[in-house]
Design a protein around this motif. Structure first.
Motif, short mmCIF file in Angstrom:
data_model
loop_
_atom_site.label_atom_id
_atom_site.label_comp_id
_atom_site.label_asym_id
_atom_site.label_seq_id
_atom_site.Cartn_x
_atom_site.Cartn_y
_atom_site.Cartn_z
N PRO A 1 58.75 46.50 37.50
CA PRO A 1 57.97 45.71 38.44
C PRO A 1 58.88 44.85 39.30
CG PRO A 1 57.79 44.80 36.24
CD PRO A 1 58.51 46.10 36.11
N ALA B 1 50.47 45.95 48.31
CA ALA B 1 51.54 45.34 47.52
C ALA B 1 52.12 44.12 48.23
CB ALA B 1 52.63 46.37 47.23
N LEU C 1 52.46 40.35 46.75
CA LEU C 1 53.78 39.73 46.66
C LEU C 1 53.87 38.44 47.49
CD1 LEU C 1 56.00 42.93 46.86
CD2 LEU C 1 55.91 41.34 44.95
N ASP D 1 47.20 44.49 38.55
CA ASP D 1 47.92 44.45 39.84
C ASP D 1 48.60 43.09 40.02
OD1 ASP D 1 46.94 46.97 40.36
OD2 ASP D 1 45.32 46.28 41.68
N TYR E 1 51.59 42.63 37.69
CA TYR E 1 52.70 43.52 38.06
C TYR E 1 53.52 42.93 39.20
CZ TYR E 1 55.19 47.82 39.30
OH TYR E 1 56.16 48.75 39.57
N TYR E 2 52.84 42.33 40.17
CA TYR E 2 53.51 41.78 41.34
C TYR E 2 53.81 40.29 41.23
CZ TYR E 2 52.78 46.23 43.66
OH TYR E 2 52.82 47.57 43.99
#
Length: 335
Positions: A160, A208, A212, A232, A235-236
Motif C-alpha cells: 500500500p 485513489a 490519498l 479502501d 489501504y490509502y
C-alpha cells in the motif's frame, strides 16, 4: 490458535453437478465480493484443514454465495432451496451436524444475497456461525458474538502507498451511488462544501488520488451496511469515518476501532465538519492516522496468507467462537 485450530470441510462427490459452487476459485478473485472467494481459496490450502472429523473444532460449509448467484441452474431464486437441500444432505450422510444442531459449523458470504439465503434453513441462521459482510445488528438473523463480520475488501496487489498527513489537503471525501436515505442526507448537507467533498456519479479524478489527498474518508451506509470503503480508506492511509448505525464492525473482538477511525451516527451528519475539525485541533488526528497505517495489514488478502492479514484475523474470530459443546461422537471414537 495457529497450532491447534482444526477445520473439517465437507467433501462432495466427483460427479456432483454443483461442484463448481463448492470448490474454491482457481484464478485470483476479483470484484466487490472478493473476501468470500479469497477466504475459501486460502483456507483450503492451509494447515488448519483436517481430514479427520473427530479432530475438528469447526466444520466448514463450503458453498459460495457469489457462485450460486451466477449459476444459471440456481440463480437468486434458487439459493434458499439449494442451501436447504445441502443441509438436509449432510445431516443425513454425516453425524456431525446433528450432534450440535450446527453450532460448530460455519459458512462465509460477502454477497448481499446472503441476507436471505438461509430463510429456508433456519438452523443455519440461528445455530451456525455466519461469517458475513452484511453484519448489522438491525438485520433479523445476524447475531453478534455468535456470528462474525467479514471485511469487504477490494483486491489489490503490491504494498500500500504511504502519504504523509501534511499532504492531505482535503478534510473529508466520499464518492458513490446515492442508494440510501443516509447518502441522500449526506449529499444534501455537504454537496456544495469546499472542505468536505461529496460526489455521486462518475469521478473526474482518479479515486485513489482523492483518498490519498483526504484526511478523512467517509464510509456511508448504502443498500447494505457494509461497503469496501473502509478497506479502501485504510489501504490509502485515510482515517475512515463510519456513518452507519448498527454496524458490527470487522474484527471488533480484536481491534479497538476508536483508535484508528471515527464512528458517528447518521444524526451527526450536519455536525460532521465540526466533529472532524475538533479532532484535528485536539491533535487526535495524527494518532488516528498513525494507527491506520498500523492496522491496515489486517485488511488485506494474500495467497498464501501472511501473518496478521485478513485471513488470519478471520481465523482468530472463528477460534474465539469455536463451539464449547462437548460432542458425544468424539468420545465414541475414543472407546
Amino acid at each position: 490458535m495457529n497450532r491447534s485450530l482444526k477445520i473439517y470441510v465437507y467433501p462432495h462427490r466427483e460427479d456432483d453437478p454443483f461442484a463448481n459452487v463448492l470448490l474454491p476459485v482457481e484464478s485470483e478473485p476479483g470484484g466487490n465480493y472478493t473476501s468470500e472467494s479469497y477466504f475459501k481459496k486460502v483456507l483450503m490450502k492451509s494447515h488448519f484443514i483436517t481430514k479427520d472429523p473427530p479432530e475438528a473444532d469447526l466444520f466448514f460449509l463450503p458453498f459460495s454465495m457469489a457462485r450460486l448467484w451466477h449459476d444459471r441452474r440456481v440463480g437468486v431464486g434458487g439459493i434458499q432451496d439449494f442451501i436447504r437441500d445441502y443441509i438436509q444432505n449432510i445431516s443425513h450422510r454425516y453425524p456431525y451436524w446433528n450432534n450440535t444442531g450446527g453450532a460448530d459449523h460455519f459458512y462465509v458470504a460477502c454477497h448481499s444475497i446472503g441476507r436471505s439465503a438461509m430463510d429456508k434453513a433456519p438452523d443455519v441462521k440461528f445455530n451456525a456461525i455466519q461469517v458475513v459482510c452484511s453484519s448489522s445488528y438491525f438485520l433479523t438473523g445476524y447475531f453478534a458474538h455468535k456470528d462474525a463480520c467479514l471485511p469487504q475488501i477490494w483486491p489489490r496487489k503490491g504494498n500500500p502507498p504511504n502519504l504523509v498527513s501534511s499532504k492531505r489537503k482535503r478534510l473529508a471525501f466520499f464518492a458513490g451511488g446515492v442508494n440510501s436515505p443516509v447518502r441522500v442526507k449526506l449529499l444534501e448537507t455537504w454537496k456544495n462544501d469546499s472542505e468536505i467533498f461529496v460526489h455521486h456519479g462518475r469521478l473526474k479524478t482518479p479515486y485513489a488520488d482523492e483518498l490519498l489527498g483526504s484526511k478523512f474518508c467517509l464510509h456511508v451506509k448504502g443498500f447494505e451496511v457494509n461497503t469496501a470503503r473502509i478497506g479502501d480508506s485504510l489501504y490509502y492511509g485515510c482515517v475512515p469515518v463510519i456513518i452507519a448505525n448498527y454496524y458490527d464492525l470487522p474484527f471488533a473482538d480484536v481491534l479497538n476501532w476508536k483508535s484508528f477511525s471515527v464512528v458517528v451516527t447518521t444524526l451527526d451528519i450536519p455536525l460532521l465538519k465540526k466533529i472532524l475539525k475538533d479532532i484535528i485541533s485536539s491533535n487526535k488526528y495524527l494518532m488516528l492516522q498513525s494507527n491506520v497505517l498500523k492496522v491496515r495489514k489486517h485488511f488485506q488478502w494474500h495467497s498464501p496468507p501472511q501473518d496478521f492479514d485478513a485471513f488470519y484475523m478471520v481465523m482468530y474470530e472463528l477460534w474465539l467462537r469455536r463451539s464449547s459443546i462437548k460432542n458425544s461422537w468424539v468420545d465414541s471414537f475414543r472407546v
